[in-house]
Scaffold this motif. Structure first.
Motif, PDB file in Angstrom:
ATOM      1  N   GLY A  58      -8.011  -8.199   4.037  1.00 45.25           N
ATOM      2  CA  GLY A  58      -8.498  -7.124   3.556  1.00 45.25           C
ATOM      3  C   GLY A  58      -8.779  -5.465   3.458  1.00 45.25           C
ATOM      4  O   GLY A  58      -8.654  -4.875   2.970  1.00 45.25           O
ATOM      5  N   GLU A  59      -7.323  -4.714   4.646  1.00 45.16           N
ATOM      6  CA  GLU A  59      -7.873  -3.734   5.152  1.00 45.16           C
ATOM      7  C   GLU A  59      -6.674  -3.156   4.171  1.00 45.16           C
ATOM      8  O   GLU A  59      -6.045  -3.841   3.695  1.00 45.16           O
ATOM      9  CB  GLU A  59      -6.915  -3.781   6.433  1.00 45.16           C
ATOM     10  N   ALA A  60      -7.820  -2.162   3.355  1.00 45.74           N
ATOM     11  CA  ALA A  60      -7.171  -1.110   2.920  1.00 45.74           C
ATOM     12  C   ALA A  60      -6.166  -0.216   3.445  1.00 45.74           C
ATOM     13  O   ALA A  60      -6.046   0.411   4.113  1.00 45.74           O
ATOM     14  CB  ALA A  60      -8.011  -0.324   1.746  1.00 45.74           C
ATOM     15  N   VAL A  61      -4.429   0.058   3.213  1.00 39.39           N
ATOM     16  CA  VAL A  61      -3.783   0.921   4.471  1.00 39.39           C
ATOM     17  C   VAL A  61      -2.326   1.340   3.133  1.00 39.39           C
ATOM     18  O   VAL A  61      -2.389   1.021   2.192  1.00 39.39           O
ATOM     19  CB  VAL A  61      -2.395  -0.172   4.517  1.00 39.39           C
ATOM     20  N   THR A  62      -2.265   2.793   3.101  1.00 39.18           N
ATOM     21  CA  THR A  62      -1.610   3.042   2.791  1.00 39.18           C
ATOM     22  C   THR A  62      -0.154   3.806   3.354  1.00 39.18           C
ATOM     23  O   THR A  62       0.289   3.969   4.387  1.00 39.18           O
ATOM     24  CB  THR A  62      -1.994   4.782   1.782  1.00 39.18           C
ATOM     25  N   LEU A  63       1.323   3.068   2.808  1.00 36.95           N
ATOM     26  CA  LEU A  63       2.090   3.104   3.700  1.00 36.95           C
ATOM     27  C   LEU A  63       2.739   4.495   2.418  1.00 36.95           C
ATOM     28  O   LEU A  63       3.302   4.957   1.684  1.00 36.95           O
ATOM     29  CB  LEU A  63       3.370   1.719   2.272  1.00 36.95           C
ATOM     30  N   TYR A  64       3.660   5.248   3.663  1.00 43.60           N
ATOM     31  CA  TYR A  64       4.625   5.693   2.976  1.00 43.60           C
ATOM     32  C   TYR A  64       6.454   5.944   3.517  1.00 43.60           C
ATOM     33  O   TYR A  64       6.121   5.376   4.136  1.00 43.60           O
ATOM     34  CB  TYR A  64       4.518   7.222   3.138  1.00 43.60           C
ATOM     35  N   VAL A  65       7.078   5.854   2.369  1.00 44.95           N
ATOM     36  CA  VAL A  65       8.882   5.244   1.874  1.00 44.95           C
ATOM     37  C   VAL A  65       9.000   6.135   2.164  1.00 44.95           C
ATOM     38  O   VAL A  65       9.258   6.867   0.733  1.00 44.95           O
ATOM     39  CB  VAL A  65       8.661   3.432   0.869  1.00 44.95           C
ATOM     40  N   LEU A  66      10.363   6.280   2.520  1.00 45.29           N
ATOM     41  CA  LEU A  66      11.238   7.560   2.329  1.00 45.29           C
ATOM     42  C   LEU A  66      12.722   5.944   2.430  1.00 45.29           C
ATOM     43  O   LEU A  66      13.072   5.595   3.785  1.00 45.29           O
ATOM     44  CB  LEU A  66      11.374   8.119   3.818  1.00 45.29           C
ATOM     45  N   HIS A  67      13.815   6.070   1.432  1.00 39.85           N
ATOM     46  CA  HIS A  67      15.018   5.443   1.457  1.00 39.85           C
ATOM     47  C   HIS A  67      14.893   4.316   1.910  1.00 39.85           C
ATOM     48  O   HIS A  67      15.272   3.734   2.588  1.00 39.85           O
ATOM     49  CB  HIS A  67      16.280   6.225   2.665  1.00 39.85           C
ATOM     50  N   LYS A  68      13.917   3.827   0.821  1.00 40.64           N
ATOM     51  CA  LYS A  68      13.319   2.805   1.301  1.00 40.64           C
ATOM     52  C   LYS A  68      13.225   1.733   2.120  1.00 40.64           C
ATOM     53  O   LYS A  68      12.742   0.320   2.818  1.00 40.64           O
ATOM     54  CB  LYS A  68      14.556   0.766   1.090  1.00 40.64           C
ATOM     55  N   ASN A  69      12.617   2.612   3.682  1.00 39.94           N
ATOM     56  CA  ASN A  69      12.061   2.411   4.717  1.00 39.94           C
ATOM     57  C   ASN A  69      10.721   2.798   5.000  1.00 39.94           C
ATOM     58  O   ASN A  69      10.206   3.456   4.488  1.00 39.94           O
ATOM     59  CB  ASN A  69      12.833   2.821   5.774  1.00 39.94           C
ATOM     60  N   PRO A  70       9.609   2.310   5.298  1.00 36.88           N
ATOM     61  CA  PRO A  70       7.809   2.942   6.071  1.00 36.88           C
ATOM     62  C   PRO A  70       8.472   3.513   6.634  1.00 36.88           C
ATOM     63  O   PRO A  70       8.746   3.040   7.501  1.00 36.88           O
ATOM     64  CB  PRO A  70       7.316   1.103   5.834  1.00 36.88           C
ATOM     65  N   ILE A  71       7.667   4.782   6.767  1.00 39.68           N
ATOM     66  CA  ILE A  71       8.006   6.120   7.391  1.00 39.68           C
ATOM     67  C   ILE A  71       6.751   5.881   8.277  1.00 39.68           C
ATOM     68  O   ILE A  71       6.255   6.486   9.700  1.00 39.68           O
ATOM     69  CB  ILE A  71       8.516   6.758   7.172  1.00 39.68           C
ATOM     70  N   PHE A  72       5.634   6.057   7.986  1.00 40.04           N
ATOM     71  CA  PHE A  72       4.563   6.269   8.200  1.00 40.04           C
ATOM     72  C   PHE A  72       3.222   5.492   7.146  1.00 40.04           C
ATOM     73  O   PHE A  72       3.658   5.105   6.488  1.00 40.04           O
ATOM     74  CB  PHE A  72       3.639   7.354   8.156  1.00 40.04           C
ATOM     75  N   PHE A  73       2.171   4.455   8.199  1.00 37.87           N
ATOM     76  CA  PHE A  73       1.407   3.935   7.693  1.00 37.87           C
ATOM     77  C   PHE A  73      -0.057   4.754   7.841  1.00 37.87           C
ATOM     78  O   PHE A  73      -0.240   5.194   8.810  1.00 37.87           O
ATOM     79  CB  PHE A  73       0.779   2.443   7.784  1.00 37.87           C
ATOM     80  N   GLU A  74      -0.698   4.475   6.668  1.00 33.15           N
ATOM     81  CA  GLU A  74      -2.088   5.651   6.861  1.00 33.15           C
ATOM     82  C   GLU A  74      -3.490   4.511   7.099  1.00 33.15           C
ATOM     83  O   GLU A  74      -3.522   3.611   6.151  1.00 33.15           O
ATOM     84  CB  GLU A  74      -2.611   5.960   5.557  1.00 33.15           C
ATOM     85  N   LEU A  75      -4.556   4.138   8.158  1.00 30.39           N
ATOM     86  CA  LEU A  75      -5.571   3.167   8.266  1.00 30.39           C
ATOM     87  C   LEU A  75      -6.406   3.624   8.549  1.00 30.39           C
ATOM     88  O   LEU A  75      -6.570   4.848   9.524  1.00 30.39           O
ATOM     89  CB  LEU A  75      -5.182   1.969   8.805  1.00 30.39           C
ATOM     90  N   GLU A  76      -7.196   3.628   7.987  1.00 30.87           N
ATOM     91  CA  GLU A  76      -8.982   4.567   8.233  1.00 30.87           C
ATOM     92  C   GLU A  76      -9.069   6.320   8.185  1.00 30.87           C
ATOM     93  O   GLU A  76      -9.187   6.408   8.990  1.00 30.87           O
ATOM     94  CB  GLU A  76      -9.662   3.801   9.401  1.00 30.87           C
ATOM     95  N   LYS A  77      -7.613   6.270   7.596  1.00 25.10           N
ATOM     96  CA  LYS A  77      -7.199   7.743   7.236  1.00 25.10           C
ATOM     97  C   LYS A  77      -6.792   8.596   8.698  1.00 25.10           C
ATOM     98  O   LYS A  77      -7.394   9.534   9.055  1.00 25.10           O
ATOM     99  CB  LYS A  77      -8.993   8.193   6.734  1.00 25.10           C
ATOM    100  N   ARG A  78      -6.282   7.654   9.062  1.00 25.44           N
ATOM    101  CA  ARG A  78      -5.485   7.646  10.218  1.00 25.44           C
ATOM    102  C   ARG A  78      -3.961   7.785  10.434  1.00 25.44           C
ATOM    103  O   ARG A  78      -3.876   6.536   9.523  1.00 25.44           O
ATOM    104  CB  ARG A  78      -6.154   7.082  11.786  1.00 25.44           C
ATOM    105  N   LEU A  79      -2.945   8.172  10.098  1.00 28.59           N
ATOM    106  CA  LEU A  79      -2.100   8.429  10.330  1.00 28.59           C
ATOM    107  C   LEU A  79      -1.168   7.366  11.509  1.00 28.59           C
ATOM    108  O   LEU A  79      -1.213   7.825  12.309  1.00 28.59           O
ATOM    109  CB  LEU A  79      -0.975   9.570   9.886  1.00 28.59           C
ATOM    110  N   TYR A  80       0.103   6.672  11.519  1.00 27.57           N
ATOM    111  CA  TYR A  80       0.477   5.690  12.232  1.00 27.57           C
ATOM    112  C   TYR A  80       1.980   5.951  12.037  1.00 27.57           C
ATOM    113  O   TYR A  80       2.708   5.389  10.893  1.00 27.57           O
ATOM    114  CB  TYR A  80       0.056   4.319  12.923  1.00 27.57           C
TER     115      TYR A  80
END
Length: 596
Positions: A58-80
Motif C-alpha cells: 500500500g505504500e505510495a511511490v512515484t517513479l521517474y521513467v526515461l527511455h522506458k527505464n525507471p531512473i529514480f523513485f520517490e518514497l516518503e518525499k525522498r529520492l532513491y
C-alpha cells in the motif's frame, strides 16, 4: 518493497517546471552529480514520465521513467536511484559488498544482515542511520540493490557486525527492474574491493518475506560451494555469473526457455497482452463455468460472474485496456471470426448469449489452468489462505483511581479490567457486606462515606442520602474507564482502552460530480484491505485502489469508484459477518428513485 507486483495509479508526462524542480531536488540529494550528469539524467528535450504506483503493502511511490527505464523513485518525499542509474554512476552512493549467493535472497525481499557484509581493505563506508546506500557483489562495482542504512557505521562496528545492515528497497531482478528494459548489470572491475575478511560462514539473511527458518543462513551456501574445491575468491568472481547462467545443463535449458518466453512477452504491446488475457478468460469461462441450462445469459452477467472469476491470480481483467475497448465488440469478434457464441439483443439495448458452440475445436483444445479452481474461490470470496472469522468483541471496564476504594475488598486495583457482570456482582457484595440496603425500601441503597466519595458529585454530598440499585450501577460504570477486548480465533485476547473504532464507510466527490466510496478501519477487525478491495472489484466491476491513511500508522484506506455503500455493506454483513453496530455509514447508500 518491489519483490511483489505493484499497482500503477497514473502515468503522465513530466512538465517543464516539474523537470526543473526534479533537477534541483537531485542536486541536493546527490551532491556528487555534476551539471552534465544532471543534464544526462534529466534531459531538457526528451520525454520523462511520472508514474504513480502503490506497492503491494500500500505504500505510495512515484517513479521517474526515461527511455522506458525507471531512473529514480520517490518514497516518503525522498529520492532513491534505481539500479539502471547506478550502473551508469556506480559511485553515486556509498556501497556495501556481499557475496553472490546473497543476491538471490535480497531479490526475494530480504534485508542485508551485517554478518553477510564483506569488509574490504579500505574499510566500510562512512554512513549514518537512514542514509541511502547501495549493495554490490564482490569483484563487480555494478550495484545490485538500493536501500537505507539500518545503523551508522560506528554502531555497525561496535555491535561486532551483528544484526541488520541495510533495509533493502529495490534490487536487480525485482518488479521495479522488470518495469524497465530488463537489462543485466555490466561487469565493472572493483579496484577498491580487496577482501579483508573471508569468513563467509557468518553470513546471515533476514528473510522477512519468505518466512524461512533462521538457520537457513548464508553459511550453508558457503559450505556447499567450498566443498566443490573452489577458492573463496574464485567463487566471488564467478558467483555473479551463476545467477544468470545456472550450473547444470538442465537448468540452462529451463533458463533459455524462460528467456524465450520473456522475449515474446516483451514484443507484445499492452493491448495484445490484455487481448490474450481476455480470450483466455473467455474460453475458460465457457468451458468450466457456463451451463447450457443458463442460456440465454446476459453478457453483463457473463462478464461479472464468469469471466472475472477466471482471471489468473496476480492479473486484472480490464476490457478498456484491450484493443476491443467494449465487451460487445469483443463478443462480436468471438461470434463472427471464431464461431464460438451467438449473441442477440433479446431486449432493446440488452445483449445476451443465446448459443454456445461446445464442439468448437478452439474451445475443446483449450486447457483450464490447474490452480484455477483455487484462485477463483479466493477471488470470489475475498479470502486469503485461510477463511476469515470475525473477532469476538467484548466491552470491559477498568478500575479508575477514584473508584479504587470501592473495589479493595475484591482485590481489584487501579487499571484492572472486568466484565460488566463482574462489576455488578462486586458492588452488590459490597452493599450487602456493609449492610447498606435500605430497611424500609430494599430498592434503595444507603450512601456511606466511601460511596459518597466514589459516586457523588460535590453538589450532591449534602442532598443525596440513598440511590436506587440501577442508578448505583450506572454511576459506577460511568466513572470507570471503558475498554474493549478483541479475540480472534486461535489468537490470544487483546485489551485496549476506549471504544473500538467502527468500520467507516463514506462517500466523497472527485472531479465533476464523480463519486467514490471510502472504507477505513478494516485492520481493526482483522480484514486485509487488499483482499476486501479485490472482492469488491469483482462484485461491482469498478476499479479499487489502496491509499495510506493520513495520521494513522499502518492503516490503509480502500477507495472504489462510485457509490458502492450498498455492496460494501452486503460484503461486510453477509460474507464477513461483521455485526451491524460495528459498521458506520450504511445510511449513505443511494436511495432508489420512485418509479412513475
Amino acid at each position: 518493497m518491489f519483490a511483489k507486483p505493484f499497482r500503477v495509479k497514473s502515468n503522465t508526462v513530466l512538465k517543464g517546471s516539474d523537470r526543473r524542480k526534479l533537477k534541483a531536488d537531485l542536486s541536493v540529494a546527490f551532491p556528487s552529480l555534476s551539471a552534465d550528469d544532471l543534464s544526462e539524467l534529466v534531459p531538457n528535450k526528451e520525454e520523462i514520465n511520472v508514474v504513480r504506483i502503490y506497492a503491494h503493502k500500500g505504500e505510495a511511490v512515484t517513479l521517474y521513467v526515461l527511455h522506458k527505464n525507471p531512473i529514480f523513485f520517490e518514497l516518503e518525499k525522498r529520492l532513491y536511484p534505481t539500479v539502471y542509474v547506478l550502473w551508469r554512476h556506480p559511485s553515486l552512493l556509498p556501497v556495501f559488498r556481499t557475496w553472490a549467493p546473497v543476491l538471490q535472497k535480497l531479490i526475494g525481499g530480504a534485508d542485508l544482515m551485517l554478518p553477510g557484509v564483506v569488509r574490504p581493505s579500505c574499510g566500510l563506508p562512512d554512513v549514518k542511520q537512514g542514509s541511502c546506500c547501495a549493495v554490490l557483489i564482490v569483484n563487480n562495482r555494478a550495484p545490485v540493490a538500493v536501500g537505507k542504512a539500518a545503523t551508522s557505521t560506528t554502531e555497525m562496528q561496535s555491535s561486532g557486525m551483528k544484526g541488520r545492515g541495510v533495509y533493502v528497497l529495490h534490487t536487480y531482478m525485482d518488479y521495479l527492474w522488470a518495469f524497465g528494459d530488463k537489462s543485466n548489470p555490466p561487469s565493472l572491475p572493483d579496484e577498491d574491493g580487496e577482501i579483508e575478511d573471508t569468513n563467509r560462514e557468518k553470513c546471515e539473511i533476514n528473510e522477512k518475506e519468505e518466512g524461512r527458518d533462521d538457520d537457513d543462513d548464508f553459511g550453508t551456501c558457503a559450505e556447499e560451494q567450498q566443498s566443490s574445491g573452489e577458492t573463496v575468491t574464485d567463487q566471488a568472481c564467478c558467483g555473479f555469473e551463476e545467477l544468470n547462467l545456472t550450473e547444470t545443463e538442465e537448468d540452462k535449458v529451463e533458463s533459455s526457455n524462460e528467456k524465450g518466453e520473456e522475449n515474446q512477452d516483451e514484443q507484445k504491446t499492452p493491448h495484445e497482452e490484455m487481448d490474450a488475457l481476455l480470450l483466455q478468460c473467455f474460453l475458460h469461462a465457457l468451458k468450466s463455468k457456463v451451463k447450457k441450462s443458463e442460456l440465454p445469459l446476459l453478457t453483463s452477467t457473463f462478464l461479472r460472474n464468469h469471466m472475472f472469476t477466471c482471471c489468473p491470480s496476480g492479473k486484472q481483467l480490464d476490457i478498456k485496456k484491450s484493443s476491443y475497448k467494449k465487451l460487445s465488440k469483443f463478443l462480436q469478434v468471438m461470434q463472427q471470426q471464431h464461431n464460438l457464441v451467438q449473441v442477440k439483443e433479446l431486449t432493446k439495448g440488452v445483449e445476451s448469449i443465446v448459443e454456445v458452440d461446445w464442439k468448437n475445436q478452439q474451445l475443446r483444445s483449450f486447457s483450464v489452468p490447474e490452480e484455477a479452481g483455487v484462485e477463483e474461490t479466493a477471488v470470489l470470496s475475498g479470502e486469503g489462505e485461510a477463511p476469515y472469522h470475525p473477532p469476538e468483541i467484548t466491552t470491559l471496564y477498568s478500575v479508575s483511581a477514584r473508584l479504587e476504594p470501592l473495589f479493595l475488598d475484591a482485590n481489584k486495583r487501579k487499571g484492572m479490567t472486568m466484565f460488566p457482570a463482574d462489576v455488578r456482582s462486586i458492588i452488590t457484595e459490597y452493599v450487602k457486606k456493609n449492610e447498606l440496603v435500605d430497611e424500609n425500601n430494599k430498592n434503595y441503597v444507603t450512601i456511606n462515606p466511601t460511596l459518597c466519595d466514589c459516586l457523588l458529585e460535590k453538589s450532591e454530598y449534602q442532598e443525596v442520602e440513598c440511590l436506587k440499585w440501577d442508578d448505583l450501577f450506572s454511576r459506577t460504570l460511568g466513572r470507570m474507564q471503558e475498554c474493549y477486548q478483541v479475540v480472534f480465533p486461535g489468537q490470544a485476547a487483546t485489551v485496549k482502552k476506549g471504544h473500538i473504532e467502527p468500520i467507516d464507510i463514506s462517500v466523497a466527490s472527485r472531479g465533476s460530480n464523480k463519486k467514490v466510496t471510502l472504507i477505513k478501519n478494516l485492520e481493526v477487525y482483522g480484514l486485509d484491505p487488499a483482499v476486501v478491495a479485490t472482492a469488491l472489484q469483482h462484485r461491482v466491476q469498478a476499479s479499487a485502489v489502496l491509499q495510506i491513511l493520513p495520521g494513522a500508522k499502518d492503516r490503509v484506506l480502500v477507495q472504489i469508484q462510485g457509490n458502492q455503500v450498498h455492496q460494501v455493506g452486503n460484503l461486510l454483513l453477509d460474507h464477513y459477518q461483521i455485526p451491524r453496530k460495528y459498521i458506520q455509514g450504511l445510511d449513505k447508500a443511494p436511495k432508489g428513485g420512485k418509479k412513475k
